[in-house]
Design a protein around this motif. Structure first.
Motif, short mmCIF file in Angstrom:
data_model
loop_
_atom_site.label_atom_id
_atom_site.label_comp_id
_atom_site.label_asym_id
_atom_site.label_seq_id
_atom_site.Cartn_x
_atom_site.Cartn_y
_atom_site.Cartn_z
N GLU A 174 10.92 -50.92 37.41
CA GLU A 174 10.27 -51.49 38.98
C GLU A 174 9.79 -50.25 39.80
O GLU A 174 8.74 -50.20 40.29
CB GLU A 174 11.51 -52.12 39.79
N LYS A 175 10.50 -49.00 39.66
CA LYS A 175 10.06 -47.86 40.19
C LYS A 175 8.59 -47.25 39.61
O LYS A 175 7.85 -46.73 40.56
CB LYS A 175 11.16 -46.57 40.39
N LEU A 176 8.60 -47.58 38.43
CA LEU A 176 7.44 -46.84 37.71
C LEU A 176 6.29 -47.78 38.04
O LEU A 176 5.15 -47.20 38.35
CB LEU A 176 7.63 -47.12 36.26
N GLU A 177 6.43 -49.15 38.21
CA GLU A 177 5.60 -50.17 38.72
C GLU A 177 4.88 -49.59 40.17
O GLU A 177 3.71 -49.87 40.40
CB GLU A 177 5.78 -51.53 38.45
N ALA A 178 5.69 -49.39 40.90
CA ALA A 178 5.44 -49.25 42.26
C ALA A 178 4.50 -47.89 42.31
O ALA A 178 3.78 -47.73 43.11
CB ALA A 178 6.79 -49.04 43.09
N LEU A 179 5.15 -46.84 41.75
CA LEU A 179 4.37 -45.31 41.46
C LEU A 179 3.29 -45.75 40.92
O LEU A 179 1.98 -44.99 41.36
CB LEU A 179 5.33 -44.61 40.80
N GLU A 180 3.10 -46.49 40.03
CA GLU A 180 1.64 -46.96 39.33
C GLU A 180 0.79 -47.40 40.49
O GLU A 180 -0.39 -46.98 40.45
CB GLU A 180 1.60 -47.59 38.08
#
Length: 140
Positions: A75-81
């Protein structure tokens, strides 16, 4: 209280009766020994099974925790992307000379010849300022 009556049976004292009595005593002792041995074997078996199951249970708990951490990281990766895509968009805008000139005029009140700029307090921040603020929030 009533007195217990003595049994009216008389016991014969011969060799056959003594052998049968000893045989029944041995049989009871043997059954008692077998029960104790079976109980001991069952307890030892449960002990060894618990030794084998405990690490499996611990590994299962660690696996569950890892799965939770993995989903949080995704989830954090998706937000950062998504944030990275926004930043790339604004980098692309900053490479456009017309946008940079417009931005300089609106932000720093630079003007063209014979142009007057009016600034109102309720003017909202430009889009790039919101993205820069969002970046500091995700870094925390």
């Amino acid at each position: 209280m009533e007195k217990k009556k003595q049994p009216v049976i008389t016991k014969l004292n011969n060799q056959y009766i003594e052998e049968k009595t000893l045989e029944s005593i041995r049989k009871r002792k043997r059954i008692k020994f077998v029960k104790r041995r079976t109980t001991l074997i069952a307890i030892c078996g449960l002990f060894f099974v618990s030794l084998l199951v405990t690490p499996l249970f611990n590994n299962y708990q660690q696996l569950q925790e890892s799965n939770v951490e993995k989903t949080e990281a995704k989830e954090k990766l998706e937000a950062l992307e998504l944030h990275q895509e926004e930043l790339n968009y604004y980098v692309g805008l900053l490479e456009n000379e017309d946008y940079v000139l417009k931005l300089a005029r609106s932000e720093y009140y630079l003007t063209k010849d014979n142009e007057i700029v009016f600034s109102f307090p309720e003017d909202k921040n430009p889009d790039y300022a919101e993205v820069a603020e969002g970046q500091s929030d995700t870094d925390k």
